[in-house]
Design a protein around this motif. Structure first.
Motif, PDB file in Angstrom:
ATOM      1  N   ALA A  23       0.821  -1.205   0.000  1.00 27.03           N
ATOM      2  CA  ALA A  23       0.000   0.000   0.000  1.00 27.03           C
ATOM      3  C   ALA A  23       0.860   1.262   0.000  1.00 27.03           C
ATOM      4  CB  ALA A  23      -0.925   0.000   1.219  1.00 27.03           C
ATOM      5  N   VAL A  24       1.979   1.221   0.708  1.00 20.26           N
ATOM      6  CA  VAL A  24       2.870   2.384   0.742  1.00 20.26           C
ATOM      7  C   VAL A  24       3.427   2.687  -0.642  1.00 20.26           C
ATOM      8  CG1 VAL A  24       5.110   3.209   1.558  1.00 20.26           C
ATOM      9  CG2 VAL A  24       3.502   2.199   3.171  1.00 20.26           C
ATOM     10  N   GLY A  25       3.809   1.647  -1.375  1.00 19.93           N
ATOM     11  CA  GLY A  25       4.479   1.867  -2.658  1.00 19.93           C
ATOM     12  C   GLY A  25       3.609   1.724  -3.882  1.00 19.93           C
ATOM     13  N   ALA A  26       2.279   1.587  -3.699  1.00 17.11           N
ATOM     14  CA  ALA A  26       1.410   1.312  -4.850  1.00 17.11           C
ATOM     15  C   ALA A  26       1.361   2.459  -5.841  1.00 17.11           C
ATOM     16  CB  ALA A  26      -0.010   0.986  -4.368  1.00 17.11           C
ATOM     17  N   ARG A  27       1.585   3.670  -5.371  1.00 16.03           N
ATOM     18  CA  ARG A  27       1.556   4.822  -6.277  1.00 16.03           C
ATOM     19  C   ARG A  27       2.795   5.676  -6.026  1.00 16.03           C
ATOM     20  NH1 ARG A  27      -0.534   9.971  -7.262  1.00 16.03           N
ATOM     21  NH2 ARG A  27      -1.447  10.139  -9.329  1.00 16.03           N
ATOM     22  N   PRO A  28       3.780   5.622  -6.935  1.00 16.04           N
ATOM     23  CA  PRO A  28       5.021   6.380  -6.740  1.00 16.04           C
ATOM     24  C   PRO A  28       4.747   7.863  -6.520  1.00 16.04           C
ATOM     25  CG  PRO A  28       5.225   4.865  -8.593  1.00 16.04           C
ATOM     26  CD  PRO A  28       3.789   4.864  -8.194  1.00 16.04           C
ATOM     27  N   GLY A  29       5.477   8.437  -5.552  1.00 16.52           N
ATOM     28  CA  GLY A  29       5.349   9.863  -5.289  1.00 16.52           C
ATOM     29  C   GLY A  29       4.221  10.222  -4.346  1.00 16.52           C
ATOM     30  N   SER A  30       3.439   9.243  -3.919  1.00 14.50           N
ATOM     31  CA  SER A  30       2.322   9.541  -3.024  1.00 14.50           C
ATOM     32  C   SER A  30       2.070   8.362  -2.098  1.00 14.50           C
ATOM     33  CB  SER A  30       1.059   9.860  -3.833  1.00 14.50           C
ATOM     34  OG  SER A  30       0.010  10.251  -2.987  1.00 14.50           O
ATOM     35  N   PRO A  31       3.001   8.093  -1.158  1.00 14.57           N
ATOM     36  CA  PRO A  31       2.819   6.960  -0.246  1.00 14.57           C
ATOM     37  C   PRO A  31       1.573   7.131   0.611  1.00 14.57           C
ATOM     38  CG  PRO A  31       5.048   7.851  -0.117  1.00 14.57           C
ATOM     39  CD  PRO A  31       4.231   8.831  -0.879  1.00 14.57           C
ATOM     40  N   ASP A  32       0.909   6.051   0.898  1.00 14.02           N
ATOM     41  CA  ASP A  32      -0.311   6.074   1.688  1.00 14.02           C
ATOM     42  C   ASP A  32       0.026   6.348   3.157  1.00 14.02           C
ATOM     43  OD1 ASP A  32      -3.135   5.580   2.152  1.00 14.02           O
ATOM     44  OD2 ASP A  32      -2.455   3.769   3.180  1.00 14.02           O
ATOM     45  N   PRO A  33      -0.454   7.464   3.740  1.00 10.82           N
ATOM     46  CA  PRO A  33      -0.079   7.784   5.126  1.00 10.82           C
ATOM     47  C   PRO A  33      -0.616   6.777   6.136  1.00 10.82           C
ATOM     48  CG  PRO A  33      -1.753   9.319   4.308  1.00 10.82           C
ATOM     49  CD  PRO A  33      -1.306   8.513   3.140  1.00 10.82           C
ATOM     50  N   GLU A  34      -1.784   6.175   5.855  1.00  6.17           N
ATOM     51  CA  GLU A  34      -2.333   5.186   6.786  1.00  6.17           C
ATOM     52  C   GLU A  34      -1.437   3.955   6.849  1.00  6.17           C
ATOM     53  OE1 GLU A  34      -4.730   6.044   8.528  1.00  6.17           O
ATOM     54  OE2 GLU A  34      -5.720   7.662   7.428  1.00  6.17           O
ATOM     55  N   ALA A  35      -0.965   3.516   5.673  1.00  4.00           N
ATOM     56  CA  ALA A  35      -0.073   2.357   5.648  1.00  4.00           C
ATOM     57  C   ALA A  35       1.260   2.688   6.317  1.00  4.00           C
ATOM     58  CB  ALA A  35       0.151   1.898   4.211  1.00  4.00           C
ATOM     59  N   LEU A  36       1.738   3.915   6.138  1.00  8.81           N
ATOM     60  CA  LEU A  36       2.981   4.332   6.804  1.00  8.81           C
ATOM     61  C   LEU A  36       2.849   4.225   8.318  1.00  8.81           C
ATOM     62  CD1 LEU A  36       3.916   7.522   4.752  1.00  8.81           C
ATOM     63  CD2 LEU A  36       5.297   5.448   4.928  1.00  8.81           C
ATOM     64  N   LEU A  37       1.731   4.734   8.837  1.00  5.86           N
ATOM     65  CA  LEU A  37       1.522   4.687  10.279  1.00  5.86           C
ATOM     66  C   LEU A  37       1.367   3.243  10.749  1.00  5.86           C
ATOM     67  CD1 LEU A  37       1.318   6.439  12.754  1.00  5.86           C
ATOM     68  CD2 LEU A  37      -1.128   6.689  12.336  1.00  5.86           C
ATOM     69  N   GLY A  38       0.709   2.421   9.936  1.00  8.18           N
ATOM     70  CA  GLY A  38       0.576   1.007  10.281  1.00  8.18           C
ATOM     71  C   GLY A  38       1.929   0.330  10.383  1.00  8.18           C
ATOM     72  N   LEU A  39       2.817   0.627   9.434  1.00  9.83           N
ATOM     73  CA  LEU A  39       4.160   0.049   9.488  1.00  9.83           C
ATOM     74  C   LEU A  39       4.938   0.570  10.694  1.00  9.83           C
ATOM     75  CD1 LEU A  39       5.182   0.092   5.724  1.00  9.83           C
ATOM     76  CD2 LEU A  39       5.014  -1.935   7.179  1.00  9.83           C
ATOM     77  N   ALA A  40       4.787   1.871  10.981  1.00  5.70           N
ATOM     78  CA  ALA A  40       5.486   2.436  12.145  1.00  5.70           C
ATOM     79  C   ALA A  40       5.049   1.726  13.422  1.00  5.70           C
ATOM     80  CB  ALA A  40       5.213   3.933  12.249  1.00  5.70           C
ATOM     81  N   ASN A  41       3.745   1.502  13.561  1.00  6.56           N
ATOM     82  CA  ASN A  41       3.233   0.794  14.744  1.00  6.56           C
ATOM     83  C   ASN A  41       3.746  -0.644  14.787  1.00  6.56           C
ATOM     84  OD1 ASN A  41       1.761   2.990  15.672  1.00  6.56           O
ATOM     85  ND2 ASN A  41      -0.076   2.421  14.541  1.00  6.56           N
ATOM     86  N   LEU A  42       3.728  -1.293  13.626  1.00  5.89           N
ATOM     87  CA  LEU A  42       4.153  -2.691  13.560  1.00  5.89           C
ATOM     88  C   LEU A  42       5.627  -2.833  13.926  1.00  5.89           C
ATOM     89  CD1 LEU A  42       3.463  -5.638  12.762  1.00  5.89           C
ATOM     90  CD2 LEU A  42       4.146  -5.052  10.425  1.00  5.89           C
ATOM     91  N   TYR A  43       6.477  -1.995  13.323  1.00  2.00           N
ATOM     92  CA  TYR A  43       7.914  -2.087  13.596  1.00  2.00           C
ATOM     93  C   TYR A  43       8.233  -1.685  15.034  1.00  2.00           C
ATOM     94  CZ  TYR A  43       8.606  -2.630   8.547  1.00  2.00           C
ATOM     95  OH  TYR A  43       8.584  -3.088   7.253  1.00  2.00           O
ATOM     96  N   ALA A  44       7.464  -0.725  15.573  1.00  2.00           N
ATOM     97  CA  ALA A  44       7.695  -0.329  16.969  1.00  2.00           C
ATOM     98  C   ALA A  44       7.357  -1.484  17.907  1.00  2.00           C
ATOM     99  CB  ALA A  44       6.849   0.895  17.307  1.00  2.00           C
ATOM    100  N   GLU A  45       6.229  -2.168  17.639  1.00  2.00           N
ATOM    101  CA  GLU A  45       5.841  -3.299  18.484  1.00  2.00           C
ATOM    102  C   GLU A  45       6.869  -4.425  18.410  1.00  2.00           C
ATOM    103  OE1 GLU A  45       2.007  -4.378  17.085  1.00  2.00           O
ATOM    104  OE2 GLU A  45       1.045  -2.519  17.765  1.00  2.00           O
ATOM    105  N   ARG A  46       7.460  -4.615  17.233  1.00  2.00           N
ATOM    106  CA  ARG A  46       8.429  -5.698  17.039  1.00  2.00           C
ATOM    107  C   ARG A  46       9.865  -5.250  17.293  1.00  2.00           C
ATOM    108  NH1 ARG A  46       6.000  -7.830  11.330  1.00  2.00           N
ATOM    109  NH2 ARG A  46       8.192  -8.236  10.956  1.00  2.00           N
TER     110      ARG A  46
END
Length: 652
Positions: free
Chosen positions: A336-359
């Protein structure tokens, strides 16, 4: 319809204690066999008995049954003058029944049929409106008759609108759904998309998915309309919490596959199926979907098809998490972050941030930022240039969380710092909340519920950079804003660390740091406001009130737009919400006509519930799930009949 109102489940004689119930049944049996003279004789006898006994309600019943006899005979006679005479007689009888206080729903419904038969359409619509406003168990039946009558007068747009409202309240009423779809396709295809989006937002995603797939290959649609229908398909699939394999094997999945060869939408179908057949590799492009968005502009209705597509990818990530597969969860978010170059999805970014922080995988978070940081700032700049305030807020929030996890604090003036991004996230949320209209029934959905985690992160940043007074000040500022919005529990949370450190520290912990005198004054004022904030403790046992929590939800703040609610979580939430609704019904509760009921501070019910509003049979709860705030719709059955106020929406 006329006989059904009397003899069916809405019998007007129920509970009135008719003097001669056996004779009424004899008369109705004669009426069903079209033995009108015999039926009339029986009902006239009942009328004489009731009148002689002076019992007003029974006289009203007798008038109703005599009117019913006249109405049915009018339908069967061929002579126009006779037909009109019977209808006029029925009109008079029903009017007298209403004057005598007979339970009015069935009477008004039949009266409307008679008025329509006499060509008095406006009177008939007014009678059905009165019937709907009663709020009895046949409201949907009256509304459907109202729409049918509109249709006979050529007002198909108004009829569609009412059918849509009935369909939203009666998801299993297949006949109404079918009428709505057929009517729109025949008269105004573009109108159908408006109603399908409305039904989808109300949670009727199964029906909307079936309708969208069923009409997709109809030649009446233009290319843009078919592309919008595909966006609806993706949106509905994002809200259905079913495993990918289960969907592919379902009738809807098979129907979607058949559209894979369609010259207009076939490519989009194949790209969508890729998501279900396995997680595509990071960097996979989806050109058919990626072009269906105009950055910087809002969709005419619903959302852009590409936004619905990325929403589906995030939803599949949530499902993977629920299935205990963090690898697939991460891959869908990266997609979802990389599906459209130049416009990363902010919701997916936050989801990844939460996921990586938890792990505790800071290395992956750092790698993601090295790859996407320039694109993230480009997307945020694009949101600024087009004044998309909500998207701006989500970009700032995502960047603030990411930079804080990477320990990039720096100074508030540097844009690539956690402090800068967190401050901007909070100020942008304030601008969004300032747009709310006081008393707006939809405030729960439109307002931004700032997670206390953002305040904690910013305060921690001030502490780490040697600015303890600023850490206290940001907590005070945010607590006051929470209180202004009626969010007393959130205010308590952000103030708790101040109390623990400066006001009520544990004994034996060394010298207690002192607050600045001005801050001491603010502490007292805020603490007093928190203490004055009404808190209502109610029992989870809600009597006959039944709560049905929808499986779909929407993230208000956080990284996952359509989180999956497990069965156990729904049951627990239904129990607590039942108690809240019961409390709202208590004597002296604050109810405002035309608006949602008052919001509740619910700290006594558990820290996971942030806010609850209920209006009629519909409600919304904002709950905390980890670091996210999630809006969950629910339905209420067995509550007091405040739903009648919502019937004003059905009026022309």
């Amino acid at each position: 319809v006329a006989a059904g109102a009397a003899a069916g489940g809405d019998s007007v004689t129920g509970g009135t204690g008719s003097a001669v119930p056996g004779q009424v049944e004899t008369g109705l049996a004669a009426l069903r066999d079209s033995r009108h003279d015999e039926a009339r004789k029986v009902f006239l006898q009942n009328f004489e008995v009731a009148e002689n006994s002076g019992q007003r309600t029974r006289v009203g019943e007798a008038h109703f049954y005599l009117g019913l006899t006249d109405q049915q005979e009018a339908q069967e006679v061929k002579e126009a003058s006779q037909r009109e005479a019977f209808l006029q007689s029925a009109l008079s009888r029903y009017g007298k029944a209403l004057e005598l206080g007979l339970p009015a729903g069935g009477v008004l419904n039949n009266l409307a049929r008679v008025q329509a038969g006499l060509g008095r359409t406006n009177d008939a619509l007014a009678s059905l409106t009165r019937a709907m406003e009663l709020g009895d168990g046949r409201r949907g039946f009256y509304a459907e008759n109202y729409a049918n009558l509109l249709l006979t007068t050529g007002r198909w747009r108004d009829a569609c609108r009412v059918y849509a409202l009935v369909a939203g309240e009666q998801p299993r009423n297949a006949a109404v759904h079918r009428k709505l779809v057929d009517l729109c396709v025949r008269n105004g295809p573009d109108l159908l998309a408006w109603y399908l989006w409305e039904l989808a937002r109300q949670g009727q995603v199964v029906q909307v998915l079936d309708h969208a797939l069923g009409v997709m290959d109809n030649p009446v649609w233009t290319r843009p309309q078919r592309e919008e229908l595909m966006g609806l398909v993706a949106y509905c699939l994002s809200r259905k919490n079913e495993p990918a394999k289960e969907f592919l094997e379902s009738p809807s999945g098979q129907q979607l596959r058949l559209l894979g060869r369609d010259p207009v939408v076939g490519r989009g179908v194949l790209e969508l199926l890729q998501l279900f057949e396995g997680v595509p590799a990071e960097g996979t492009r989806f050109p058919w979907w990626a072009r269906l968005i105009e950055p910087g502009t809002e969709a005419r209705r619903g959302m852009w098809p590409f936004d619905a597509f990325t929403l589906l990818a995030r939803s599949l990530s949530d499902r993977a998490a629920g299935e205990g597969d963090p690898t697939r969860q991460e891959k869908y978010l990266l997609l979802a972050v990389g599906a459209r170059p130049g416009s990363p999805d902010p919701e997916a970014l936050l989801g990844l941030a939460n996921l990586y922080a938890e792990r505790r995988e800071t290395n992956k978070l750092d790698a993601m930022m090295r790859r996407y940081e320039v694109s993230i700032f480009e997307g945020k700049g694009q949101a600024y240039s087009s004044a998309q305030t909500e998207k701006i807020y989500r970009y700032h929030m995502a960047l603030g969380v990411i930079y804080s996890q990477l320990d990039r604090w720096k100074s508030p003036g540097q844009i690539d710092s956690a402090m800068f991004q967190l401050q901007r996230a909070l100020s942008t949320a304030d601008r969004l909340n300032a747009r709310r209209q006081p008393g707006d029934a939809g405030a729960t959905l439109s307002s931004v519920n700032v997670p206390t985690r953002l305040v904690d992160l910013l305060a921690d940043g001030y502490e780490k950079t040697g600015q303890p007074e600023d850490a206290v000040r940001v907590r005070f500022d945010r607590a006051e804003k929470y209180l202004d919005l009626g969010q007393g529990e959130a205010a308590s949370r952000v103030m708790a660390p101040v109390k623990a450190r400066y006001v009520d520290p544990p004994k034996g912990g060394g010298p207690v740091p002192a607050l600045d005198r001005r801050l001491q004054g603010r502490w007292k004022q805020i603490d007093e406001r928190i203490q004055r904030t009404p808190q209502r403790a109610v029992s989870p046992s809600a009597g006959r009130v039944q709560i049905q929590v929808a499986p779909e939800a929407r993230t208000v703040v956080g990284g996952s737009d359509r989180p999956a609610l497990g069965a156990a979580e729904r049951r627990a939430l239904e129990s607590e919400l039942g108690g809240i609704v019961k409390g709202l019904e208590a004597k002296g509760g604050d109810r405002r006509a035309g608006a949602a009921y008052r919001s509740l501070g619910t700290n006594a019910l558990g820290s996971n519930i942030e806010k609850v509003t209920v209006s009629g049979g519909q409600g919304n709860a904002v709950i905390r799930r980890g670091t996210n705030l999630v809006n969950v719709p629910f339905k209420v059955e067995g509550a007091t009949n405040s739903a009648r106020r919502n019937l004003l929406r059905i009026k022309p």
